[in-house]
Design a protein around this motif. Structure first.
Motif, mmCIF file in Angstrom:
data_model
loop_
_atom_site.group_PDB
_atom_site.id
_atom_site.type_symbol
_atom_site.label_atom_id
_atom_site.label_comp_id
_atom_site.label_asym_id
_atom_site.label_seq_id
_atom_site.Cartn_x
_atom_site.Cartn_y
_atom_site.Cartn_z
ATOM 1 N N GLU B 80 13.692 52.068 58.870
ATOM 2 C CA GLU B 80 13.983 53.368 58.257
ATOM 3 C C GLU B 80 15.382 53.844 58.646
ATOM 4 N N ALA B 81 15.750 53.651 59.918
ATOM 5 C CA ALA B 81 17.083 54.094 60.346
ATOM 6 C C ALA B 81 18.164 53.294 59.635
ATOM 7 N N ALA B 82 17.960 51.973 59.486
ATOM 8 C CA ALA B 82 18.982 51.149 58.830
ATOM 9 C C ALA B 82 19.167 51.589 57.379
ATOM 10 N N ILE B 83 18.048 51.709 56.635
ATOM 11 C CA ILE B 83 18.141 52.103 55.220
ATOM 12 C C ILE B 83 18.705 53.511 55.096
ATOM 13 N N GLY B 84 18.180 54.444 55.907
ATOM 14 C CA GLY B 84 18.632 55.827 55.798
ATOM 15 C C GLY B 84 20.112 55.960 56.084
ATOM 16 N N LEU B 85 20.595 55.268 57.111
ATOM 17 C CA LEU B 85 22.014 55.398 57.449
ATOM 18 C C LEU B 85 22.897 54.774 56.388
ATOM 19 N N SER B 86 22.453 53.654 55.782
ATOM 20 C CA SER B 86 23.301 53.081 54.726
ATOM 21 C C SER B 86 23.316 54.004 53.510
ATOM 22 N N ILE B 87 22.191 54.670 53.223
ATOM 23 C CA ILE B 87 22.183 55.646 52.127
ATOM 24 C C ILE B 87 23.132 56.797 52.462
ATOM 25 N N ILE B 88 23.127 57.247 53.746
ATOM 26 C CA ILE B 88 24.008 58.354 54.131
ATOM 27 C C ILE B 88 25.475 57.950 53.969
ATOM 28 N N ILE B 89 25.782 56.700 54.322
ATOM 29 C CA ILE B 89 27.177 56.258 54.166
ATOM 30 C C ILE B 89 27.552 56.200 52.693
ATOM 31 N N ALA B 90 26.616 55.730 51.841
ATOM 32 C CA ALA B 90 26.895 55.704 50.398
ATOM 33 C C ALA B 90 27.094 57.125 49.866
ATOM 34 N N VAL B 91 26.256 58.068 50.324
ATOM 35 C CA VAL B 91 26.389 59.464 49.893
ATOM 36 C C VAL B 91 27.727 60.035 50.343
ATOM 37 N N TYR B 92 28.141 59.687 51.583
ATOM 38 C CA TYR B 92 29.421 60.204 52.076
ATOM 39 C C TYR B 92 30.575 59.678 51.246
ATOM 40 N N ARG B 93 30.463 58.398 50.835
ATOM 41 C CA ARG B 93 31.537 57.827 50.029
ATOM 42 C C ARG B 93 31.622 58.544 48.682
ATOM 43 N N GLN B 94 30.471 58.946 48.148
ATOM 44 C CA GLN B 94 30.441 59.588 46.841
ATOM 45 C C GLN B 94 30.886 61.047 46.917
ATOM 46 N N PHE B 95 30.377 61.798 47.909
ATOM 47 C CA PHE B 95 30.574 63.251 47.935
ATOM 48 C C PHE B 95 31.544 63.711 49.000
ATOM 49 N N LYS B 96 32.015 62.811 49.859
ATOM 50 C CA LYS B 96 32.888 63.166 50.982
ATOM 51 C C LYS B 96 32.238 64.203 51.900
ATOM 52 N N SER B 97 30.938 64.176 52.013
ATOM 53 C CA SER B 97 30.233 65.140 52.862
ATOM 54 C C SER B 97 28.849 64.584 53.160
ATOM 55 N N ILE B 98 28.302 64.911 54.346
ATOM 56 C CA ILE B 98 26.911 64.558 54.613
ATOM 57 C C ILE B 98 26.062 65.809 54.710
ATOM 58 N N ASP B 99 26.588 66.940 54.216
ATOM 59 C CA ASP B 99 25.791 68.156 54.182
ATOM 60 C C ASP B 99 24.758 68.046 53.064
ATOM 61 N N ALA B 100 23.492 68.348 53.402
ATOM 62 C CA ALA B 100 22.428 68.163 52.416
ATOM 63 C C ALA B 100 22.613 69.078 51.216
ATOM 64 N N GLU B 101 23.379 70.182 51.357
ATOM 65 C CA GLU B 101 23.507 71.115 50.242
ATOM 66 C C GLU B 101 24.708 70.826 49.369
ATOM 67 N N ASP B 102 25.510 69.824 49.731
ATOM 68 C CA ASP B 102 26.636 69.469 48.871
ATOM 69 C C ASP B 102 26.263 68.422 47.839
ATOM 70 N N THR B 103 25.140 67.761 48.040
ATOM 71 C CA THR B 103 24.748 66.698 47.117
ATOM 72 C C THR B 103 23.918 67.295 45.990
ATOM 73 N N VAL B 104 24.597 68.029 45.106
ATOM 74 C CA VAL B 104 23.883 68.778 44.064
ATOM 75 C C VAL B 104 24.419 68.399 42.686
ATOM 76 N N GLN B 105 24.690 67.103 42.495
ATOM 77 C CA GLN B 105 25.310 66.699 41.242
ATOM 78 C C GLN B 105 24.406 66.970 40.044
ATOM 79 N N LEU B 106 23.092 66.914 40.224
ATOM 80 C CA LEU B 106 22.175 67.088 39.099
ATOM 81 C C LEU B 106 21.846 68.549 38.836
ATOM 82 N N LYS B 107 22.375 69.465 39.656
ATOM 83 C CA LYS B 107 22.039 70.873 39.490
ATOM 84 C C LYS B 107 22.681 71.418 38.209
ATOM 85 N N GLY B 108 21.897 72.160 37.428
ATOM 86 C CA GLY B 108 22.395 72.631 36.148
ATOM 87 C C GLY B 108 23.324 73.825 36.273
#
Lengths: 180, 108
Positions: B80-108
């Motif tokens: 779980e830690a390996a998968i979760g951390l690689s997802i976090i790194i992918a999210v950081y590359r996309q959004f330049k942030s690991i804040d859970a409230e910045d990842t709101v691309q689908l928000k209308g």
């Protein structure tokens, strides 16, 4: 019932010292857990997590499982915590912009939820009269090894496949958006 | 029952497991960053493992089952830690942030 459970041992007897070491382990665990979920910087949070896991390994030693205690230190402190530190260094911005909880109500409600759950489970555990049954084997490392490769062999194979797929998936996901 | 005989009692281990679980829930709710939530999830798993080991030591007739279960929890937590951390790194590359409230691309 064991008479040592009723009569309080002197602090300087063997039983008393074992009890004191247990209390120290409990304190290490709880202090580490508090640091892990309250510190402002993520690196300190991981350090608290390591302290907490060392304390939990001490608790496993008190539960007659030195093998699981060693595995706890090897896997959690040696692998998981180091992986999390790598991720913090790769992904966390140098300055956390907003550190605190995201709204004024999150802290109190989160604390209330956690206190309710922990208190409820504790009361449930204390009020239940747990039945003690006779042991059918000694639970030593040798017995664990034999049972892992006979009774739990299917689960053992499945968990190794899960780990392999997790490592491959982690590589694929983390490499995906890499430019160049 | 004195403080020094607590180690010989199942209730103290169950209460420690419950407190670790509560700390994990608190961290999971209040943390803003994804890595902080992952750390809180590790605390929750540690609480569950302490519970399994306590029942294994005090009540279970087979003292191997709980230890094997805890080993499997450790393996699952590592995956779980390996998968979760690689997802976090992918999210950081996309959004330049690991804040859970910045990842709101689908928000209308």
């Amino acid at each position: 019932m064991n008479p040592s459970m009723v009569i309080s041992p002197s602090f300087f007897s063997v039983d008393g010292l074992v009890g004191a070491v247990f209390l120290i382990m409990v304190a290490i665990t709880l202090i580490g857990g508090l640091i892990a979920c309250n510190s402002e910087r993520l690196v300190r949070s991981v350090a608290g997590l390591i302290v907490c896991f060392v304390g939990v390994a001490g608790l496993y030693y008190f539960l007659n499982s030195p093998f699981v205690a060693m595995m706890q230190i090897l896997i959690y402190v040696g692998a998981v915590a180091v992986t999390i530190s790598f991720a913090i260094m790769l992904a966390a911005p140098e300055e956390q912009k907003r550190v605190g909880p995201s709204g004024p109500l999150v802290g109190p409600f989160g604390f209330a939820t956690a206190a309710l759950l922990a208190g409820g489970f504790s009361i449930l555990a204390i009020r239940t009269d747990w039945k003690v049954m006779a042991k059918i084997n000694d639970g030593s490392v040798k017995t664990i090894g034999i049972q892992l490769l006979t009774e739990y062999s299917m689960v053992f194979e499945l968990i190794s496949i899960v780990l392999l797929i997790a490592i491959l998936g982690a590589l694929v996901i983390a490499r995906g958006g890499r430019e160049g | 029952m004195s403080l020094l005989t607590l180690y010989n009692n199942i209730n103290s281990f169950l209460v420690i497991g419950a407190i670790l679980f509560g700390l994990g829930i608190y961290g999971m709710v209040t943390r803003r960053t994804l890595i902080g939530m992952l750390i809180a999830a590790e605390l929750i798993l540690a609480g569950a493992s302490v519970n399994f080991m306590a029942f294994n030591r005090f009540t279970s007739p087979d003292p191997v089952a709980g230890q094997v279960f805890t080993l499997f929890i450790m393996a699952i937590a590592a995956a779980e830690a390996a998968i979760g951390l690689s997802i976090i790194i992918a999210v950081y590359r996309q959004f330049k942030s690991i804040d859970a409230e910045d990842t709101v691309q689908l928000k209308g």
